[in-house]
Design an enzyme around this catalytic site. Structure first.
Site, PDB file in Angstrom:
ATOM      1  N   LYS A  14      -8.548   5.229  -0.717  1.00  0.00           N
ATOM      2  CA  LYS A  14      -7.497   4.780  -1.639  1.00  0.00           C
ATOM      3  C   LYS A  14      -7.702   3.320  -1.981  1.00  0.00           C
ATOM      4  O   LYS A  14      -8.310   2.547  -1.222  1.00  0.00           O
ATOM      5  CB  LYS A  14      -6.096   4.981  -1.040  1.00  0.00           C
ATOM      6  CG  LYS A  14      -5.809   4.236   0.283  1.00  0.00           C
ATOM      7  CD  LYS A  14      -5.411   2.779   0.173  1.00  0.00           C
ATOM      8  CE  LYS A  14      -5.143   2.140   1.527  1.00  0.00           C
ATOM      9  NZ  LYS A  14      -5.062   0.662   1.490  1.00  0.00           N
ATOM     10  N   ASP A 157      -0.727   5.239   6.643  1.00  0.00           N
ATOM     11  CA  ASP A 157      -1.558   5.565   5.481  1.00  0.00           C
ATOM     12  C   ASP A 157      -2.168   6.968   5.550  1.00  0.00           C
ATOM     13  O   ASP A 157      -2.930   7.345   4.672  1.00  0.00           O
ATOM     14  CB  ASP A 157      -2.719   4.553   5.356  1.00  0.00           C
ATOM     15  CG  ASP A 157      -2.269   3.216   4.802  1.00  0.00           C
ATOM     16  OD1 ASP A 157      -1.082   3.082   4.457  1.00  0.00           O
ATOM     17  OD2 ASP A 157      -3.116   2.305   4.712  1.00  0.00           O
TER      18      ASP A 157
HETATM   19  O1  C5P Z   1       0.808   2.774  10.723  1.00  0.00           O
HETATM   20  P1  C5P Z   1      -0.456   2.182  11.233  1.00  0.00           P
HETATM   21  O2  C5P Z   1      -0.637   2.360  12.697  1.00  0.00           O
HETATM   22  O3  C5P Z   1      -1.673   2.598  10.471  1.00  0.00           O
HETATM   23  O4  C5P Z   1      -0.352   0.617  10.974  1.00  0.00           O
HETATM   24  C1  C5P Z   1      -1.297  -0.258  11.490  1.00  0.00           C
HETATM   25  C2  C5P Z   1      -0.666  -1.623  11.630  1.00  0.00           C
HETATM   26  O5  C5P Z   1      -0.411  -2.161  10.326  1.00  0.00           O
HETATM   27  C3  C5P Z   1       0.669  -1.639  12.340  1.00  0.00           C
HETATM   28  O6  C5P Z   1       0.494  -1.766  13.710  1.00  0.00           O
HETATM   29  C4  C5P Z   1       1.319  -2.883  11.750  1.00  0.00           C
HETATM   30  O7  C5P Z   1       0.791  -4.050  12.358  1.00  0.00           O
HETATM   31  C5  C5P Z   1       0.809  -2.873  10.324  1.00  0.00           C
HETATM   32  N1  C5P Z   1       1.744  -2.237   9.378  1.00  0.00           N
HETATM   33  C6  C5P Z   1       2.926  -2.863   9.083  1.00  0.00           C
HETATM   34  N2  C5P Z   1       3.797  -2.291   8.200  1.00  0.00           N
HETATM   35  C7  C5P Z   1       3.487  -1.118   7.606  1.00  0.00           C
HETATM   36  C8  C5P Z   1       2.275  -0.466   7.885  1.00  0.00           C
HETATM   37  C9  C5P Z   1       1.416  -1.055   8.784  1.00  0.00           C
HETATM   38  O8  C5P Z   1       3.227  -3.926   9.611  1.00  0.00           O
HETATM   39  N3  C5P Z   1       4.346  -0.587   6.742  1.00  0.00           N
END
Ligand code: C5P
Length: 329
Positions: A14, A157
């Site tokens: 993406k 994501d």
């Molecule tokens: O959801 P995911 O584990 O992929 O996100 C990775 C990191 O990205 C999270 O630990 C956070 O630090 C950051 N993040 C965030 N806000 C979001 C998505 C991701 O702060 N909406």
């Protein structure tokens, strides 16, 4: 569908057309308005039953191969143990299918064409692909909502590559609403030799923007997408994480400028970076921008792609020759 031996699923990368980031929440995440656009860089994930292990202890293997030029150096950043998102996806589906560890041991092969830790959700694409592949291999029979729920558990994501095309994500990015984007947009992606950590970029964002407002959608962007108008879309691209990514990687500024100088309609850091994304007027212009970017030395490798494209799909004739090339993009 159930499969006897192996299932291969192809899932897209993406680019974020808009990434509006609110203040940090109590759970550490940020509320987003995140317009995802699936582009024609695809990882392929093949899941097959692991051979019986006499010792009974070794977990299934994970192997990763570069399926695009310029990605060999990236492979070292992919975890090859149970922390890999594809392996975590396999465990989640096994649990849903009621299979214990012994009966759900799989080998996973990832043919990577999406930059690693590049801000293009390559790991999320692999997780989405593994969810679909394991669902088929295990005969779990999960419906779209069950898959979406597991995807959201794996990462903010991960639901998007299941859906593909163009969609706006709210909440932490996992609540998706499709957006109409007729027409075809042409992109160039400037790869970086080293990845960037997403949490580090969000932390830098918090440092730079302690007063971030609530994120809002952009009507001009939605209009440009609906009109299939690349010039209007170029004017509407935005990424709140760009400043933070540039703060951690000041060299990317040169890459963004080089792409714009090469004739791109717009240049932007993709998601949390460090991949830089350039929108071009048409396919020919995209090839020109890619060539100039590589010649300028502002990036090692520039890939062209188009969007939008569909989400994760089982590749027909899933079983591939072990040494065979992955399906082209
Ligand atoms: O959801 P995911 O584990 O992929 O996100 C990775 C990191 O990205 C999270 O630990 C956070 O630090 C950051 N993040 C965030 N806000 C979001 C998505 C991701 O702060 N909406």
């Amino acid at each position: 569908m159930t499969a006897d031996t192996a299932v291969t699923v192809r899932a897209p990368a993406k680019v974020n057309l808009q990434l509006a980031v609110g203040p940090v929440r109590e759970d550490g995440y940020h509320d987003l308005v995140n317009v995802f656009h699936a582009v024609s860089l695809f990882d392929e994930v093949t899941v097959r039953w692991a051979r019986p292990d006499p010792a009974g202890a070794a977990p299934g293997r994970i192997r990763v191969r570069a399926a695009a030029e310029g990605l060999d150096a990236h492979l070292a950043e992919v975890p090859l143990d149970g922390t890999n998102l594809a392996a975590r996806a396999a465990r989640l589906v096994a649990r849903e299918a009621g299979l214990d560890e012994e009966r759900s041991r799989v080998d996973i092969r990832i043919d990577k064409a999406i930059p690693v830790a590049g801000g293009m959700a390559g790991g999320s694409a692999d997780a989405a692909a593994a969810l679909l592949a394991c669902d088929a291999l295990f005969g779990a029979g999960l419906d779209a909502e069950a898959l979406r729920r597991l995807a959201a558990d794996l990462g903010s994501d991960v639901p998007f590559p299941l859906l593909g095309r163009t969609a706006v994500g709210t909440g932490r990015g996992e609540v998706l609403e499709p957006l109409a984007a007729p027409g075809r947009f042409h992109w160039v992606f400037a790869l970086s030799a080293r990845g960037l950590s997403t949490p580090a970029v969000f932390a830098e964002y918090d440092r730079l923007r302690p007063d971030a407002p609530e994120p809002r959608g952009d009507d001009a962007l939605v209009q440009a997408l609906g009109d299939g108008d690349p010039a209007a879309l170029a004017g509407a691209l935005s990424n709140d994480l760009e400043r933070a990514a540039l703060s951690l990687r000041p060299d990317l500024d040169r890459t963004v400028r080089a792409g714009r100088d090469a004739g791109a309609l717009a240049g932007i850091v993709s998601g949390s970076g460090p991949t830089c994304a350039f929108l071009a007027a048409d396919a020919h212009a995209a090839e020109e921008v890619a060539r100039s970017l590589e010649e300028s030395g502002a990036c090692e490798r520039a890939l062209t792609a188009h969007g939008d494209v569909p989400g994760a799909r089982i590749v027909e004739g899933a079983e591939k020759d072990a040494e065979g090339a992955p399906a082209g993009r």
